[in-house]
Enzyme design. Structure first.
Site, PDB file in Angstrom:
ATOM      1  N   ASP A 144      14.594  -0.930   0.108  1.00  0.00           N
ATOM      2  CA  ASP A 144      15.507  -1.170   1.369  1.00  0.00           C
ATOM      3  C   ASP A 144      16.397  -2.345   1.289  1.00  0.00           C
ATOM      4  OD1 ASP A 144      15.902  -0.631   4.496  1.00  0.00           O
ATOM      5  OD2 ASP A 144      14.453  -2.256   4.928  1.00  0.00           O
TER       6      ASP A 144
ATOM      7  N   PHE B  63      13.901   4.310   9.984  1.00  0.00           N
ATOM      8  CA  PHE B  63      12.530   4.040   9.666  1.00  0.00           C
ATOM      9  C   PHE B  63      11.738   5.221   9.558  1.00  0.00           C
ATOM     10  CE2 PHE B  63       8.484   1.890  10.174  1.00  0.00           C
ATOM     11  CZ  PHE B  63       8.807   0.909   9.418  1.00  0.00           C
ATOM     12  N   VAL B  64      11.262   5.452   8.350  1.00  0.00           N
ATOM     13  CA  VAL B  64      10.290   6.668   8.083  1.00  0.00           C
ATOM     14  C   VAL B  64       9.213   6.462   7.724  1.00  0.00           C
ATOM     15  CG1 VAL B  64      12.530   7.667   6.708  1.00  0.00           C
ATOM     16  CG2 VAL B  64      10.897   6.289   5.486  1.00  0.00           C
TER      17      VAL B  64
ATOM     18  N   ARG C 204       0.855  -1.204   0.057  1.00  0.00           N
ATOM     19  CA  ARG C 204      -0.091  -0.181  -0.082  1.00  0.00           C
ATOM     20  C   ARG C 204       1.025   1.357  -0.080  1.00  0.00           C
ATOM     21  NH1 ARG C 204      -3.622  -1.933   4.922  1.00  0.00           N
ATOM     22  NH2 ARG C 204      -2.077  -3.878   4.902  1.00  0.00           N
ATOM     23  N   GLY C 205       2.053   1.157   0.390  1.00  0.00           N
ATOM     24  CA  GLY C 205       3.029   2.274   0.391  1.00  0.00           C
ATOM     25  C   GLY C 205       3.188   3.249  -0.556  1.00  0.00           C
TER      26      GLY C 205
ATOM     27  N   ARG D 106       0.449   7.012   7.300  1.00  0.00           N
ATOM     28  CA  ARG D 106       0.335   7.140   5.902  1.00  0.00           C
ATOM     29  C   ARG D 106      -0.259   8.322   5.457  1.00  0.00           C
ATOM     30  NH1 ARG D 106       1.116   1.875   3.846  1.00  0.00           N
ATOM     31  NH2 ARG D 106       0.145   0.271   4.936  1.00  0.00           N
TER      32      ARG D 106
ATOM     33  N   ASP E 109       3.672   3.691   6.126  1.00  0.00           N
ATOM     34  CA  ASP E 109       3.335   3.643   7.426  1.00  0.00           C
ATOM     35  C   ASP E 109       4.425   2.956   8.585  1.00  0.00           C
ATOM     36  OD1 ASP E 109       3.558   0.778   6.132  1.00  0.00           O
ATOM     37  OD2 ASP E 109       2.374   0.207   8.021  1.00  0.00           O
TER      38      ASP E 109
ATOM     39  N   LYS F 202      17.220   3.344   0.436  1.00  0.00           N
ATOM     40  CA  LYS F 202      18.211   3.318   1.606  1.00  0.00           C
ATOM     41  C   LYS F 202      19.332   2.228   1.224  1.00  0.00           C
ATOM     42  CE  LYS F 202      14.527   2.950   5.187  1.00  0.00           C
ATOM     43  NZ  LYS F 202      14.159   2.031   6.235  1.00  0.00           N
TER      44      LYS F 202
ATOM     45  N   GLU G  43       7.553   2.098  -6.468  1.00  0.00           N
ATOM     46  CA  GLU G  43       7.485   1.654  -5.281  1.00  0.00           C
ATOM     47  C   GLU G  43       7.984   2.716  -4.215  1.00  0.00           C
ATOM     48  OE1 GLU G  43       7.211  -0.313  -2.917  1.00  0.00           O
ATOM     49  OE2 GLU G  43       8.816  -1.842  -2.632  1.00  0.00           O
TER      50      GLU G  43
HETATM   51  P1  IMP Z   1      12.775  -4.371   1.172  1.00  0.00           P
HETATM   52  O1  IMP Z   1      12.124  -5.714   0.594  1.00  0.00           O
HETATM   53  O2  IMP Z   1      13.525  -4.653   2.335  1.00  0.00           O
HETATM   54  O3  IMP Z   1      13.536  -3.721   0.076  1.00  0.00           O
HETATM   55  O4  IMP Z   1      11.576  -3.585   1.490  1.00  0.00           O
HETATM   56  C1  IMP Z   1      10.751  -2.762   0.851  1.00  0.00           C
HETATM   57  C2  IMP Z   1       9.649  -2.615   1.559  1.00  0.00           C
HETATM   58  O5  IMP Z   1       9.571  -2.379   3.150  1.00  0.00           O
HETATM   59  C3  IMP Z   1       8.924  -1.003   1.255  1.00  0.00           C
HETATM   60  O6  IMP Z   1       8.092  -1.015   0.136  1.00  0.00           O
HETATM   61  C4  IMP Z   1       8.276  -0.710   2.540  1.00  0.00           C
HETATM   62  O7  IMP Z   1       7.026  -1.269   2.392  1.00  0.00           O
HETATM   63  C5  IMP Z   1       8.793  -1.357   3.509  1.00  0.00           C
HETATM   64  N1  IMP Z   1       9.868  -0.477   4.304  1.00  0.00           N
HETATM   65  C6  IMP Z   1      11.259  -0.417   4.137  1.00  0.00           C
HETATM   66  N2  IMP Z   1      11.690   0.433   4.896  1.00  0.00           N
HETATM   67  C7  IMP Z   1      10.662   1.028   5.507  1.00  0.00           C
HETATM   68  C8  IMP Z   1      10.566   2.372   6.440  1.00  0.00           C
HETATM   69  O8  IMP Z   1      11.536   2.779   6.663  1.00  0.00           O
HETATM   70  N3  IMP Z   1       9.460   2.518   6.888  1.00  0.00           N
HETATM   71  C9  IMP Z   1       8.164   1.812   6.422  1.00  0.00           C
HETATM   72  N4  IMP Z   1       8.220   0.874   5.603  1.00  0.00           N
HETATM   73  C10 IMP Z   1       9.709   0.306   5.176  1.00  0.00           C
HETATM   74 MG    MG Z   2       6.240  -1.343   0.148  1.00  0.00          MG
END
Ligand code: IMP
Ligand code: MG
Length: 179
Positions: A105, A154-155, A45-46, A167, A161, A133, A101
């Site tokens: 992360d 963490f944002v 949903r982000g 959100r 969210d 990040k 996206e």
């Molecule tokens: P990844 O698979 O570790 O790259 O994670 C990506 C997903 O994790 C993103 O689409 C976000 O939904 C969530 N995410 C990563 N960092 C944060 C954060 O700082 N705050 C909230 N959600 C995060």
């Molecule tokens: Mg996401």
């Protein structure tokens, strides 16, 4: 891990986000100039706030679709296991696809989604991520376009969210736990 006490410190203002979204949209519009087959795919949903602002700045004929992957639940740690909770409604074979996206992360989510979409034989497959990040990366992957590189914080806000809250903040803020 259930942190209930935290405050949010502003990191990126609504005005800075709007300016950057306009720049990204200009670059994307120029890059997909002449394409009449672009599907913008938001990862739920982000990305829902970001995609809604971005598509309104695109000077292209676009379709919009959504994909939902599993999230972190109520934790700030990535589970690393990515599942598709809601698939696209439309076919993407032979189409130009722009995945939108919120944050890249560790990279596991994007890696999984891109492999899955690639197997459906799109004509082009690109990614626009609002935040990156890089210091957290575990998979060697990056977006075609990135809004802002941020440190390992963490944002929340602008669609993003913490345990489903925040959100609706118009800016991006970092979560600071107070105890
Ligand atoms: P990844 O698979 O570790 O790259 O994670 C990506 C997903 O994790 C993103 O689409 C976000 O939904 C969530 N995410 C990563 N960092 C944060 C954060 O700082 N705050 C909230 N959600 C995060
Ligand atoms: Mg996401």
């Amino acid at each position: 891990m259930d942190h209930s006490n935290y405050v949010i410190d502003q990191m990126i203002s609504a005005k800075s986000i709007a300016a950057r979204v306009e720049e990204l949209a200009d670059e994307i519009s120029a890059n997909f100039k002449d394409s009449d087959k672009l599907i913008v795919v938001g990862l739920l949903r982000g990305s829902f706030v970001f995609i809604s602002d971005l598509v309104r700045e695109l000077d292209l004929p676009v379709e919009v679709d959504f994909l939902e992957t599993s999230s972190y639940g109520n934790s700030t740690e990535s589970s690393r296991e990515v599942r598709i909770l809601k698939d696209l409604r439309g076919e993407i074979e032979g189409r130009d696809v722009l995945v939108v996206e919120d944050i890249v992360d560790t990279g596991h989510t994007l890696n999984h989604v891109l492999h899955m979409l690639e197997s459906r034989k799109p004509h082009r497959l690109e990614v626009c991520a609002l935040l990156d990040k890089p210091s957290r990366r575990e998979v060697d992957i990056s977006a075609t376009w990135t809004g802002f590189e941020i440190p390992d914080e963490f944002v929340v806000g602008y669609g993003i969210d913490y345990a489903q809250r925040n959100r609706n903040l118009p800016y991006i803020g970092k979560v600071r736990f107070t105890e």
